[in-house]
Every structure is written in structure tokens, then in C-alpha cells.
Motif scaffolding. Structure first.
Motif, PDB file in Angstrom:
ATOM      1  N   LYS B  78     -15.680  18.443  39.658  1.00  0.00           N
ATOM      2  CA  LYS B  78     -16.625  17.633  38.882  1.00  0.00           C
ATOM      3  C   LYS B  78     -17.120  16.405  39.666  1.00  0.00           C
ATOM      4  O   LYS B  78     -18.334  16.186  39.752  1.00  0.00           O
ATOM      5  N   PRO B  79     -16.192  15.588  40.244  1.00  0.00           N
ATOM      6  CA  PRO B  79     -16.703  14.433  40.996  1.00  0.00           C
ATOM      7  C   PRO B  79     -17.554  14.808  42.210  1.00  0.00           C
ATOM      8  O   PRO B  79     -18.484  14.077  42.558  1.00  0.00           O
ATOM      9  N   GLU B  82     -20.802  15.495  40.905  1.00  0.00           N
ATOM     10  CA  GLU B  82     -21.358  14.218  40.456  1.00  0.00           C
ATOM     11  C   GLU B  82     -21.918  13.420  41.630  1.00  0.00           C
ATOM     12  O   GLU B  82     -23.034  12.893  41.562  1.00  0.00           O
ATOM     13  N   THR B  83     -21.166  13.377  42.728  1.00  0.00           N
ATOM     14  CA  THR B  83     -21.642  12.676  43.924  1.00  0.00           C
ATOM     15  C   THR B  83     -22.962  13.265  44.410  1.00  0.00           C
ATOM     16  O   THR B  83     -23.920  12.542  44.714  1.00  0.00           O
ATOM     17  N   MET B  85     -25.114  14.904  42.639  1.00  0.00           N
ATOM     18  CA  MET B  85     -26.175  14.577  41.679  1.00  0.00           C
ATOM     19  C   MET B  85     -26.619  13.119  41.814  1.00  0.00           C
ATOM     20  O   MET B  85     -27.804  12.819  41.671  1.00  0.00           O
ATOM     21  N   ILE B  86     -25.652  12.232  42.077  1.00  0.00           N
ATOM     22  CA  ILE B  86     -26.018  10.820  42.268  1.00  0.00           C
ATOM     23  C   ILE B  86     -26.983  10.708  43.439  1.00  0.00           C
ATOM     24  O   ILE B  86     -28.009  10.027  43.363  1.00  0.00           O
ATOM     25  N   ALA B 147     -21.645   7.123  36.825  1.00  0.00           N
ATOM     26  CA  ALA B 147     -22.617   7.612  37.794  1.00  0.00           C
ATOM     27  C   ALA B 147     -23.938   6.844  37.737  1.00  0.00           C
ATOM     28  O   ALA B 147     -24.620   6.702  38.752  1.00  0.00           O
ATOM     29  N   GLY B 228     -18.960   5.882  40.105  1.00  0.00           N
ATOM     30  CA  GLY B 228     -18.919   7.331  39.909  1.00  0.00           C
ATOM     31  C   GLY B 228     -18.659   8.153  41.156  1.00  0.00           C
ATOM     32  O   GLY B 228     -18.603   7.657  42.274  1.00  0.00           O
ATOM     33  N   GLY B 229     -18.450   9.461  40.947  1.00  0.00           N
ATOM     34  CA  GLY B 229     -18.347  10.403  42.052  1.00  0.00           C
ATOM     35  C   GLY B 229     -17.003  10.379  42.770  1.00  0.00           C
ATOM     36  O   GLY B 229     -16.000   9.882  42.264  1.00  0.00           O
TER      37      GLY B 229
END
Lengths: 250, 272
Positions: B78-79, B82-83, B85-86, B147, B228-229
């Protein structure tokens, strides 16, 4: 009928610089093909560019269908410009767009900002573009990118872009300087035929004297910012040429 | 030339060289003292030597990072996404934000030169001179952990580079098509849309892909301050003194950055 009248036009590019045009007068009738000749630096291009104010004149009048061009505001200028087609020495096409899009860009003066953002041209404009591309012999190149064409073909796109404006005056700035002699002649012939067909007068500066004699009905000779000759090609004899080009013709 | 005159000149040359040599060694000596002084005040005085202990202790401390703790792998998916996507959203936001900045900061299209040009240029400098960690700290304070502040930080950091380079490309554009669009009666907007945009679009896209690649790196770091991430995951592993877990997260970052590098290489090559 007079279409364009230039009175005592003077231009200097900056306040301290030399005068490029020193008071030029000329008249374009509704059926003229007027050629401006003269040595390099005489002010031929500057004169053409003053008509649609790509260059701002310093003083003088340019009367086009009753409007004095130097005195109109920004909105008025756009309206005037869309009534004048212009053909350039270096074609000035947008290389990364198709031939069709380049021709259609001639209609931008009639297209709103939102429509032009998305390239939504009127259906009638696309129809017109196809007709004109037929006339300039590029119907097989509609979807080609402009930078894939040869010099002569590129200039024909330039002609099509000017004609789709349905202009009331055609400004032509050294249309053949980037082309070889044979293609130069074809391009001049095409400008002459199509402008006559559309009933548009032409104001054309050109350094090739023979082309000027063969295609125009009126010649203006400029030298160092001054008009030194005006008359039909038949009167352009050796002594007139010597005067225009000073010591260059020997 | 008699030999005695050569003798005299020889003495002079040798004496001169000696003096230059002395001056040179004097400067070397000063430089050496400066280096010593720097080491003294930074490394010697500023380090807690008693805590480090001997060389063996250092090796042992480093050893705690090995082997990687593979049990955290299942929490990394998930992270990592997320990274990624950031970085993507941050880059997209940067593109949107850079458009007005480019407009203001390119001298041939800026609307009111005396006011808007310096404004545009200042915005570019501001964006570039504040580090992404600092931007992240600001946005974490402003909108909280997660995020979202990361996306904002990445975007703010990227705008300057994208805008500056694009504005410079616009200033170098071929002016022929600009004249042509003006001559058909085109508005300022139409000149930008038809004469300038097609000329700079390939450069712009290539720049954006390049920024996206860099932003993946940036996005792994901004998490350390709560944005986030994967950075956030590293921070949590550190807080739990799970050094093997930190190593695993670093490996995940390397994989992600590697993917970004490969993708951007091929994407940029496809455009050019």
C-alpha cells in the motif's frame, strides 16, 4: 477603384535609429498586382509589414477601405488583419501541425478563443479548406505534417492559408526567396491566377526583377526608403533599373 | 649570449621559483589548518564519542540493519503504491500550476511586462529554492498527516523547474509562425495556442516525464516528515527500532525508483 492608399509613410525602428522609410506614397487598385522592387535594405519588407502593422509605422496614413490603419485600436486591428492575407518568405507554417490545420489557422480571425482552443472549426471552413487545397494542388497532402513537405509545397500551404481568409488584399513578402527558379515561377503563377480568380489585389515585394516584370501590372521601385520609380513593367527599362539599384546594375 | 649572463639569469630565475614555492606551501599550510579546524568543530566536538564506543560497536550498530526484515513486506504494497501516486498526482498538479507561471514568466508572452514578468520569475525561484522536505513540513502543518500534503509539497517543488525551463523554451521559439497567426487576425491567446504551443509541446512533455521520475524519489523522502508513502513507513520502523524493516523499505524504494527510471527513459525516447 482604390483598395489601399499609403500616404507619406515613415518608419524608424527606434527613436535614434535611421529612417527605414522616408515618406512613401502608393496606391493599390482593386485589380492590381503591384510589385515592389529594390535593393536589399531599401525598405520593401518594412513597407509590406506596415500595412498589417507587424511593424508599427512612425507616421503617415494607410487607408484601407476607408479605415486609417495606424489609428485603429487592438480590436480594430484584428478585424483589419483578418481581411488581409499574408504570404511569407519563410512560409511561417506551424511545422508540427497538419497541412489542414495550417490552412484552417487562416480562419482564426473568425474563430472564438474557446473554439480555437479545441480546434473546433466551422464545418464550412473545413469545406473551404478542402476546396482551396485542391486549387493549390495539395489534395493528397491534407493530413501530412507541414514539416514533411518540400519548400514549394510549403509555400502553397502558405498561399492556401492566406486565401481561406477570403481577404480583400493580399500582402506577399518575398514569396520565392527560399525556392528554386522553376518553383519560384510556379508559385508566382499560382498567386497571380488564384488572386485574380478571387478578385483580390496583390501587394508583393520581390527582389527578382524578371518575376516582377512577368507577373505584375504595376511596379514601384524603392531605394533607401524612397520611391524612385512607379509605372507599368513596360516602362522599367535599363535606366530605370540603374536608378533603382544605383550602382548595383552595371 | 655569454655564459656569465646565463649564470646571472639562472640565479634570478631560481630565486623567483623559490619565492613562489614558499608562497605556495604557505597557502597549502593555511588550507590544511582550515580543514583541521573544520573537522575539529564538526566531527570531533559535535559527535557523542562515548555512545559510539569502539570500532566493533559501530560495526554492530550497522549490522542491526541486516538482514532485511522480510516480514514487513506484506505491509509495503500500500505505501509503495501511495508513494507512486503521490509522485504522479504531484507532477500533474505541478503541470496545472506551472501553466500560469509560464505565462507570467516568459518575456515574449507575459501580459504586463513590468509587473508580471518579475512576478513569474520570483514564483519560479521561490518554488525551486525551498526544499521538498520544507514544503512537506509546511503542508503537513497546514493540512495534517498523509498523502495529501505530500502531493502538495511535490507539486510546489516541481513547478519552478517545469515553469523555468518551459518559459526559456518559449523565449527561444521560432517567431515566423507567431507573425503568421498575428497576420490572420489571431488573438494573443490564439498566437500562444497555435504558434507557440505546438513548438514547445515535445520539450514540455519530456520535461514533465523527467520531473515525474525525480518526484518518485522526492515522494519517498517527504514521508519522513509525515507526508505519506514509504517515507512514513521508514519513520515508523525506526520508531520501533526495527532496523531490518528499515532496510526492507529502502529496498522497496530502490525498486520503485528503478521502475520510474526505466519507464521515463522509454517514454522520453518515444517522444524525441
Amino acid at each position: 477603384m482604390i483598395r489601399l492608399e499609403v500616404k507619406d509613410l515613415k518608419v524608424r525602428y527606434n527613436a535614434s535609429g535611421p529612417e527605414v522609410l522616408k515618406g512613401v506614397n502608393l496606391t493599390v487598385e482593386h485589380d492590381d498586382f503591384l510589385a515592389i522592387i529594390g535593393p536589399s535594405g531599401a525598405g520593401k519588407s518594412t513597407l509590406i509589414r506596415c500595412i498589417n502593422r507587424l511593424v508599427e509605422p512612425t507616421s503617415g496614413e494607410i487607408i484601407f477601405e476607408g479605415t486609417n490603419i495606424p489609428s485603429v485600436g487592438r480590436h480594430g486591428l484584428r478585424k483589419i488583419r483578418r481581411n488581409m492575407g499574408m504570404i511569407f518568405q519563410e512560409f511561417n507554417l506551424v511545422d508540427r501541425m497538419s497541412v489542414m490545420d495550417n490552412v484552417l489557422s487562416g480562419r482564426l480571425g473568425y474563430t472564438g478563443n474557446l473554439r480555437s482552443l479545441l480546434r473546433w472549426y466551422a464545418r464550412a471552413d473545413i469545406h473551404k479548406a478542402l476546396e482551396i487545397l485542391d486549387k493549390v494542388g495539395l489534395s493528397d497532402f491534407v493530413d501530412k505534417r507541414a514539416d514533411e513537405l518540400s519548400g514549394g509545397q510549403r509555400q502553397r500551404v502558405g498561399i492556401a492559408r492566406a486565401l481561406i481568409q477570403e481577404p480583400r488584399l493580399l500582402l506577399v513578402d518575398e514569396p520565392t526567396s527560399s525556392l528554386d527558379p522553376k518553383i519560384s515561377r510556379d508559385v508566382m503563377g499560382m498567386i497571380k491566377t488564384l488572386s485574380e480568380e478571387a478578385g483580390v489585389p496583390v501587394l508583393c515585394c520581390i527582389h527578382d526583377v524578371q518575376l516582377a516584370i512577368d507577373f505584375s501590372n504595376k511596379i514601384v521601385g524603392l531605394q533607401d526608403g524612397l520611391k524612385v520609380f512607379e509605372g507599368p513593367p513596360s516602362r522599367l527599362d535599363r535606366s530605370a533599373l540603374e536608378e533603382i539599384y544605383a550602382f548595383e546594375v552595371l | 649570449m655569454n655564459p656569465s649572463s646565463i649564470q646571472i639569469r639562472l640565479e634570478r630565475v631560481v630565486a623567483l621559483r623559490k619565492r613562489y614555492k614558499a608562497i605556495r606551501y604557505f597557502f597549502y599550510f593555511i588550507l590544511f589548518l582550515l580543514v583541521l579546524y573544520s573537522i575539529k568543530i564538526t566531527v570531533i566536538e559535535d559527535t557523542d564519542w562515548e555512545r559510539i564506543g569502539g570500532l566493533g560497536m559501530v560495526a554492530k550498530a550497522m549490522g542491526r540493519f541486516l538482514p532485511p526484515d522480510l516480514s514487513v513486506v506484506k505491509y509495503l504494497f500500500k505505501p509503495t503504491v501511495e508513494t507512486f501516486m503521490i509522485a504522479c498526482l504531484g507532477t500533474m498538479l505541478a503541470v496545472v500550476l506551472s501553466i500560469p507561471v509560464i505565462w507570467l514568466g516568459a518575456h515574449n508572452i507575459t501580459p504586463f511586462f513590468a509587473v508580471t514578468y518579475p512576478l513569474g520569475r520570483s514564483l519560479m525561484t521561490l518554488s525551486r529554492s525551498v526544499n521538498e522536505i520544507v514544503w512537506a513540513l509546511i503542508f503537513v502543518a497546514a493540512v495534517g498527516l498523509g498523502a495529501f500534503p505530500g502531493i502538495l509539497a511535490i507539486a510546489m517543488r516541481s513547478v519552478g523547474f517545469v515553469a523555468k525551463t518551459t518559459a526559456e523554451a518559449i523565449e527561444d521559439v521560432n517567431t515566423g509562425p507567431i507573425e503568421a497567426i498575428k497576420a490572420v487576425g489571431g488573438s494573443r491567446f490564439q498566437v500562444i495556442r497555435y504558434a507557440i504551443l505546438p513548438q514547445i509541446l515535445p520539450i514540455f512533455i519530456s520535461l514533465v516525464i523527467f520531473q515525474w521520475d525525480i518526484n518518485i524519489r522526492r515522494a519517498t523522502i517527504t514521508g519522513l516528515v509525515g507526508a505519506g508513502g514509504l517515507g512514513l513507513t521508514i519513520q515508523r520502523q525506526l520508531l520501533m527500532y526495527n532496523y531490518g524493516g528499515v532496510t526492507t523499505v529502502i529496498l522497496a524504494m530502490l525498486v520503485l525508483i528503478g521502475i520510474g527510471e526505466v519507464v521515463s527513459y522509454y517514454a522520453r525516447r518515444a517522444i524525441i
